[in-house]
Design a protein around this motif. Structure first.
Motif, short mmCIF file in Angstrom:
data_model
loop_
_atom_site.label_atom_id
_atom_site.label_comp_id
_atom_site.label_asym_id
_atom_site.label_seq_id
_atom_site.Cartn_x
_atom_site.Cartn_y
_atom_site.Cartn_z
N VAL A 9 0.82 -1.22 0.00
CA VAL A 9 0.00 0.00 0.00
C VAL A 9 0.85 1.26 0.00
N VAL A 10 1.98 1.26 0.69
CA VAL A 10 2.86 2.43 0.68
C VAL A 10 3.48 2.61 -0.71
N THR A 11 3.81 1.52 -1.38
CA THR A 11 4.33 1.60 -2.75
C THR A 11 3.27 2.17 -3.68
N PHE A 12 2.03 1.70 -3.56
CA PHE A 12 0.94 2.25 -4.37
C PHE A 12 0.73 3.73 -4.08
N MET A 13 0.82 4.11 -2.81
CA MET A 13 0.69 5.53 -2.46
C MET A 13 1.71 6.36 -3.22
N MET A 14 2.94 5.93 -3.22
CA MET A 14 4.00 6.67 -3.88
C MET A 14 3.76 6.76 -5.39
N ILE A 15 3.37 5.66 -6.00
CA ILE A 15 3.12 5.64 -7.45
C ILE A 15 1.96 6.55 -7.80
N PHE A 16 0.84 6.41 -7.09
CA PHE A 16 -0.34 7.21 -7.41
C PHE A 16 -0.13 8.69 -7.11
N TYR A 17 0.64 8.99 -6.08
CA TYR A 17 0.95 10.39 -5.79
C TYR A 17 1.74 11.00 -6.94
N LEU A 24 -7.60 12.66 -12.49
CA LEU A 24 -8.22 12.74 -11.16
C LEU A 24 -8.43 11.35 -10.58
N TRP A 25 -8.43 10.34 -11.42
CA TRP A 25 -8.61 8.97 -10.91
C TRP A 25 -7.37 8.49 -10.16
N TYR A 26 -6.20 9.03 -10.48
CA TYR A 26 -5.01 8.71 -9.69
C TYR A 26 -5.11 9.35 -8.30
N THR A 27 -5.78 10.49 -8.22
CA THR A 27 -6.01 11.10 -6.91
C THR A 27 -6.90 10.19 -6.06
N LEU A 28 -7.93 9.63 -6.67
CA LEU A 28 -8.79 8.69 -5.94
C LEU A 28 -8.01 7.44 -5.54
N ALA A 29 -7.18 6.94 -6.45
CA ALA A 29 -6.37 5.76 -6.13
C ALA A 29 -5.40 6.06 -4.99
N PHE A 30 -4.85 7.28 -4.99
CA PHE A 30 -3.97 7.70 -3.89
C PHE A 30 -4.74 7.69 -2.57
N ALA A 33 -5.19 4.17 -1.42
CA ALA A 33 -3.92 3.66 -0.90
C ALA A 33 -3.62 4.24 0.48
N CYS A 34 -3.95 5.52 0.69
CA CYS A 34 -3.76 6.12 2.02
C CYS A 34 -4.64 5.43 3.05
N THR A 35 -5.86 5.07 2.65
CA THR A 35 -6.76 4.34 3.54
C THR A 35 -6.14 3.00 3.92
N GLY A 36 -5.60 2.31 2.93
CA GLY A 36 -4.94 1.03 3.19
C GLY A 36 -3.73 1.20 4.10
N SER A 37 -2.98 2.27 3.89
CA SER A 37 -1.82 2.53 4.72
C SER A 37 -2.24 2.85 6.16
N SER A 38 -3.35 3.57 6.31
CA SER A 38 -3.87 3.84 7.64
C SER A 38 -4.28 2.54 8.33
N LEU A 39 -4.97 1.70 7.58
CA LEU A 39 -5.37 0.40 8.12
C LEU A 39 -4.15 -0.39 8.56
N TYR A 40 -3.12 -0.38 7.74
CA TYR A 40 -1.88 -1.06 8.11
C TYR A 40 -1.33 -0.52 9.43
N GLY A 50 -1.25 5.33 11.76
CA GLY A 50 -2.62 5.11 11.32
C GLY A 50 -3.43 6.40 11.30
N VAL A 51 -3.24 7.24 12.30
CA VAL A 51 -3.96 8.52 12.37
C VAL A 51 -3.51 9.45 11.24
N VAL A 52 -2.20 9.61 11.07
CA VAL A 52 -1.68 10.52 10.05
C VAL A 52 -2.09 10.06 8.65
N GLU A 53 -1.99 8.79 8.38
CA GLU A 53 -2.39 8.28 7.07
C GLU A 53 -3.90 8.42 6.86
N GLY A 54 -4.66 8.27 7.93
CA GLY A 54 -6.11 8.49 7.84
C GLY A 54 -6.43 9.93 7.48
N ILE A 55 -5.68 10.86 8.07
CA ILE A 55 -5.88 12.28 7.74
C ILE A 55 -5.52 12.53 6.28
#
Length: 77
Positions: A9-17, A24-30, A33-40, A50-55
């Protein structure tokens, strides 16, 4: 498995960012991915992460919504 999930999920975050300016669909994908990173972060017991990634996820979802709404309001020619 949890570490692998976090790495993915962090790799996806970096790619989509990096690709956000292309669509705009990459923004949604980002945001997803942030949601997944928060869950992680929560599952790994690192609640500050988890809090920072959720924000970041909330900010990214809002950004996507604004961009999507603007695009829908554009007149078609």
């Amino acid at each position: 498995m949890l570490t692998l999930f976090g790495a993915v999920v962090v790799t996806f975050m970096m790619i989509f960012y990096a690709l956000e300016q292309r669509s705009l669909w990459y923004t949604l994908a980002f945001a997803v991915a942030c949601t997944g990173s928060s869950l992680y972060g929560w599952l790994a017991g690192t609640w500050p992460f988890g809090v920072v990634e959720g924000i970041w996820a909330v900010i990214a979802y809002r950004k996507w919504w604004i961009l999507y709404s603007q695009k829908q309001a554009e007149p078609t020619s």
